[in-house]
Motif scaffolding. Structure first.
Motif, PDB file in Angstrom:
ATOM      1  N   VAL A  82      44.459   9.435 -91.868  1.00 47.09           N
ATOM      2  CA  VAL A  82      43.416   8.434 -92.064  1.00 47.09           C
ATOM      3  C   VAL A  82      44.030   7.050 -91.880  1.00 47.09           C
ATOM      4  O   VAL A  82      45.157   6.793 -92.341  1.00 47.09           O
ATOM      5  N   ASP A  83      43.298   6.165 -91.213  1.00 44.90           N
ATOM      6  CA  ASP A  83      43.714   4.764 -91.029  1.00 44.90           C
ATOM      7  C   ASP A  83      45.086   4.641 -90.365  1.00 44.90           C
ATOM      8  O   ASP A  83      45.903   3.782 -90.740  1.00 44.90           O
ATOM      9  N   TRP A 124      33.784  12.056-100.146  1.00 41.51           N
ATOM     10  CA  TRP A 124      33.683  10.646 -99.782  1.00 41.51           C
ATOM     11  C   TRP A 124      34.838   9.900-100.442  1.00 41.51           C
ATOM     12  O   TRP A 124      35.171  10.165-101.596  1.00 41.51           O
ATOM     13  N   ARG A 169      38.013   0.585 -95.935  1.00 41.14           N
ATOM     14  CA  ARG A 169      36.984   1.364 -95.253  1.00 41.14           C
ATOM     15  C   ARG A 169      36.534   2.510 -96.154  1.00 41.14           C
ATOM     16  O   ARG A 169      37.216   2.875 -97.096  1.00 41.14           O
ATOM     17  N   TYR A 170      35.381   3.093 -95.815  1.00 39.14           N
ATOM     18  CA  TYR A 170      34.916   4.316 -96.460  1.00 39.14           C
ATOM     19  C   TYR A 170      34.758   5.420 -95.432  1.00 39.14           C
ATOM     20  O   TYR A 170      34.356   5.166 -94.282  1.00 39.14           O
ATOM     21  N   TYR A 171      35.074   6.642 -95.881  1.00 37.21           N
ATOM     22  CA  TYR A 171      34.997   7.809 -95.015  1.00 37.21           C
ATOM     23  C   TYR A 171      34.304   8.952 -95.751  1.00 37.21           C
ATOM     24  O   TYR A 171      34.240   8.982 -96.985  1.00 37.21           O
ATOM     25  N   SER A 172      33.841   9.927 -94.966  1.00 45.05           N
ATOM     26  CA  SER A 172      33.436  11.217 -95.517  1.00 45.05           C
ATOM     27  C   SER A 172      34.172  12.313 -94.769  1.00 45.05           C
ATOM     28  O   SER A 172      34.603  12.129 -93.616  1.00 45.05           O
ATOM     29  N   TYR A 173      34.308  13.461 -95.434  1.00 41.20           N
ATOM     30  CA  TYR A 173      35.006  14.615 -94.850  1.00 41.20           C
ATOM     31  C   TYR A 173      34.231  15.859 -95.245  1.00 41.20           C
ATOM     32  O   TYR A 173      33.981  16.104 -96.438  1.00 41.20           O
ATOM     33  N   LEU A 220      36.169  14.470 -90.176  1.00 41.06           N
ATOM     34  CA  LEU A 220      36.316  13.163 -90.810  1.00 41.06           C
ATOM     35  C   LEU A 220      35.395  12.169 -90.118  1.00 41.06           C
ATOM     36  O   LEU A 220      35.410  12.046 -88.890  1.00 41.06           O
ATOM     37  N   VAL A 221      34.598  11.429 -90.902  1.00 39.93           N
ATOM     38  CA  VAL A 221      33.642  10.464 -90.354  1.00 39.93           C
ATOM     39  C   VAL A 221      33.870   9.118 -91.020  1.00 39.93           C
ATOM     40  O   VAL A 221      33.871   9.020 -92.257  1.00 39.93           O
ATOM     41  N   ARG A 222      34.079   8.090 -90.226  1.00 38.06           N
ATOM     42  CA  ARG A 222      34.154   6.737 -90.769  1.00 38.06           C
ATOM     43  C   ARG A 222      32.741   6.227 -91.006  1.00 38.06           C
ATOM     44  O   ARG A 222      31.894   6.236 -90.113  1.00 38.06           O
ATOM     45  N   GLN A 223      32.477   5.765 -92.233  1.00 38.74           N
ATOM     46  CA  GLN A 223      31.154   5.310 -92.604  1.00 38.74           C
ATOM     47  C   GLN A 223      30.970   3.821 -92.299  1.00 38.74           C
ATOM     48  O   GLN A 223      31.938   3.057 -92.296  1.00 38.74           O
TER      49      GLN A 223
END
Length: 289
Positions: A91-92, A112, A126-130, A135-138
């Motif tokens: 991530v990131d 999340w 940033r915020y993400y969901s998995y 993995l999705v960047r919100q």
């Protein structure tokens, strides 16, 4: 509500991420800066700790019997029986000095979490969901310190915190994990500490820990302050709902930014605390791997 009592004087530098795990009947939490994962068993007072290879922002139960840990570089599968970590995704990677911070699981099993600059020097969070390996960047972020998210009991509202701006936001979210337009939910007045980790109880009321405010606040879904729990230490980081009926509040705290003299004056800083709740919480769903 009862006065919080110290149940583990663990002296965390940055205690965070408390979560009640139903299958264990135990409270799990982390110390980000000391790179530790902790488990507290209230039935017998048992305490156990594991070393993490990196800073760890959260540990949440997964549907395969293990956990998902938010390490500095990304998500990992954590097996407490082996003490092992297996990377699920990075991530990131494009941002140096970032780490994962707070996290939560929504009713569908979607994880999340937020990321942030470890030095807290810029609004790059940033915020993400998995969910099931994806993995999705919100489309929310731009915060210096991200905290949350947290969800309404039906999973249709998400709450996320911009700690440095002293503001909690919320947005509608559909069952596929797509967010609607965010709106301000609560703004904490200057001098009252900074909103840290949010949590939501079974009535849909939002709890926010106050870093530097020595308390946890409870807000109605309309944003009205309806309750407060005062602590004997300044930096309260997050509240979880535990116990057999989820009517015990557990709060992590931190020694971060405290001088030696301040710690000597408040030796329980960094401890895990417990207090009785008038309204119980909800069970933590399992991360769907």
């Amino acid at each position: 509500m009862d006065q919080p009592i110290c149940v583990w004087p663990v002296a965390a530098t940055l205690g965070e991420g408390p979560v009640w795990v139903e299958r264990d009947q135990a409270l799990w939490f982390v110390d980000i800066k000391q790179q530790k994962i902790h488990r507290y068993d209230p039935a017998d007072g048992g305490r156990r700790s594991w070393d993490s290879p990196e800073q760890v922002g959260f540990v949440l139960p997964a549907d395969d019997g293990a956990f998902v840990a938010g390490l500095q570089s990304g998500l990992h599968r954590f097996d407490p029986a082996e003490g092992s970590f297996e990377r699920l995704c990075r991530v990131d990677e494009d941002l140096r000095g970032h780490r994962l911070n707070d996290g939560v699981v929504d009713p569908s099993g979607r994880l999340w979490f937020g990321t942030m600059d470890d030095d807290e020097s810029g609004p790059t969070g940033r915020y993400y969901s998995y969910f099931r390996g994806e993995l999705v960047r919100q489309p929310i972020g731009g915060f210096t310190v991200t905290n949350g998210p947290a969800f309404s009991p039906d999973g249709r509202l998400i709450y996320f915190t911009d700690t440095h701006a002293d503001r909690i936001w919320r947005a509608p979210v559909d069952r596929d994990g797509k967010l609607g337009e965010p709106e301000p939910f609560v703004e904490i007045g200057a001098g009252n500490g900074h909103p840290d980790g949010p949590s939501v109880d079974s009535q849909g009321f939002v709890w926010t820990a106050q870093f530097g405010g020595a308390r946890a606040l409870r807000y109605s879904p309309d944003g009205e302050l309806v309750g407060m729990v005062a602590f004997s230490v300044p930096n309260v980081t997050k509240v979880a709902f535990g116990g057999a009926d989820r009517s015990t509040g557990y709060a992590t705290t931190a020694r971060l930014f405290m001088s030696d003299e301040q710690v000597a004056d408040r030796p329980q800083a960094g401890a895990l605390f417990a207090f009785a709740l008038e309204v119980p919480g909800l069970p933590c769903p399992l991360v769907s791997l």
